[in-house]
Design an enzyme around this catalytic site. Structure first.
Site, PDB file in Angstrom:
ATOM      1  N   ARG A  18       0.829  -1.224   0.000  1.00 25.53           N
ATOM      2  CA  ARG A  18       0.000   0.000   0.000  1.00 25.53           C
ATOM      3  C   ARG A  18       0.850   1.256   0.000  1.00 25.53           C
ATOM      4  O   ARG A  18       0.597   2.185  -0.769  1.00 25.53           O
ATOM      5  CB  ARG A  18      -0.927   0.012   1.219  1.00 25.53           C
ATOM      6  CG  ARG A  18      -1.975  -1.078   1.202  1.00 25.53           C
ATOM      7  CD  ARG A  18      -2.762  -1.097   2.494  1.00 25.53           C
ATOM      8  NE  ARG A  18      -1.852  -1.346   3.617  1.00 25.53           N
ATOM      9  CZ  ARG A  18      -2.121  -1.050   4.881  1.00 25.53           C
ATOM     10  NH1 ARG A  18      -3.257  -0.505   5.217  1.00 25.53           N
ATOM     11  NH2 ARG A  18      -1.244  -1.327   5.829  1.00 25.53           N
ATOM     12  N   ASN A  38      -5.876  -2.645   2.366  1.00 22.75           N
ATOM     13  CA  ASN A  38      -5.860  -4.098   2.487  1.00 22.75           C
ATOM     14  C   ASN A  38      -7.286  -4.595   2.638  1.00 22.75           C
ATOM     15  O   ASN A  38      -8.117  -3.953   3.275  1.00 22.75           O
ATOM     16  CB  ASN A  38      -5.057  -4.542   3.711  1.00 22.75           C
ATOM     17  CG  ASN A  38      -3.567  -4.448   3.502  1.00 22.75           C
ATOM     18  OD1 ASN A  38      -3.082  -4.383   2.388  1.00 22.75           O
ATOM     19  ND2 ASN A  38      -2.837  -4.435   4.602  1.00 22.75           N
TER      20      ASN A  38
END
Length: 94
Positions: A18, A38
């Protein structure tokens, strides 16, 4: 303006995926807004809004990810939108 949704599958959590996506967007100065997060199933979900060329660059990066990632599959959806819904490109907390 376009909105691209990516679902990235493989070894993509606990490898800095990320944050590497956000760093890539900011370091390349891509005119993209949206977020990355996520998912409970182990995938990473990206919603990005911008022009086609910037979204292609982001997609290309997400097919590889950071060095410790092992991307196996990237599902993509692309739609036309009237205006951006976000003001920045950020990581959403789990």
């Amino acid at each position: 303006m376009l909105q691209m949704t990516l679902i990235i599958k493989g070894k993509v959590q606990r490898v800095g995926f990320r944050y590497s996506v956000v760093d890539f967007v900011h370091s390349e100065k891509l005119p993209i807004v949206g977020h990355v997060r996520n998912m409970p199933d182990g995938s990473v979900h990206v919603i990005a809004q911008g022009d086609i060329e910037a979204l292609k660059e982001l997609h290309r990066f997400c097919t590889k990810g950071p060095p410790r990632a092992e991307v196996r599959e990237v599902d993509q959806d692309l739609i036309k939108i009237n205006k951006a819904e976000f003001s920045d490109f950020v990581v959403l907390a789990d």
